[in-house]
Write a protein that holds these residues in place. Structure first.
Motif: not given
Length: 177
Positions: A102-121
């Protein structure tokens, strides 16, 4: 301080420059590492190992072979994959409880947001669908080319060729920006 000046200071083993380097790149590298490992503590450990490798191996960085960020990104990615394949990582997975998932799934979405924040996606989304899928497997999920070949059910040679052309296309998109 420009990146060239920063690298010059790091070559001289200046601790302040190394701290600045860590501040500049740790969040981006952590996002890549976590996206591969899916574990907060292991990702933090690997991040520290990555910066030690950067510090110890800075003399092996060659400006003519690519950008500095690409070089450290590859160190982070390769270190993450090494950790993923290690016995200690595989043994720890056997002992995970449902709460951790559950923790991994919750945290994974914030990582995707971080990747989006640096503009790669944003840039990757401009690629052809086959490139998006391939880059996702190879760079964000940490697949080897052989594993990507099996997942996509295409020959390894095709994976290698498509990877090169997709990266070339991504470079073209980035140069336009």
């Amino acid at each position: 301080m420009t990146q060239e000046e920063l690298l010059e200071q790091i070559y001289k083993k200046d601790g302040r420059a190394f701290t600045l380097l860590y501040d500049m790149y740790s969040k981006s590298l952590y996002g890549i590492i976590f996206n591969i490992l899916k574990d907060k503590e292991e990702s933090e450990d690997v991040l520290q190992e990555v910066f030690v490798k950067i510090w110890k191996n800075i003399d092996s960085y060659n400006t003519t072979k690519g950008r500095f960020f690409t070089w450290i990104l590859n160190i982070a990615r390769n270190s993450s994959i090494d950790k993923l394949r290690s016995k200690s990582h595989n043994n720890s997975l056997k002992n995970l409880s449902a709460d951790n998932f559950v923790h991994i799934l919750d945290h994974n979405s914030s990582v995707i947001n971080k990747i989006d924040a640096i503009g790669i996606r944003e840039f990757i989304q401009k690629l052809k669908p086959k490139c998006i899928r391939l880059i996702d497997l190879l760079f964000f999920k940490g697949y080897t080319q052989q594993e990507a070949s099996e997942e996509l059910e295409i020959p390894i040679g095709t994976v290698k060729t498509q990877n090169r052309s997709c990266i070339k296309e991504l470079r073209t998109i980035l140069q336009v920006q």
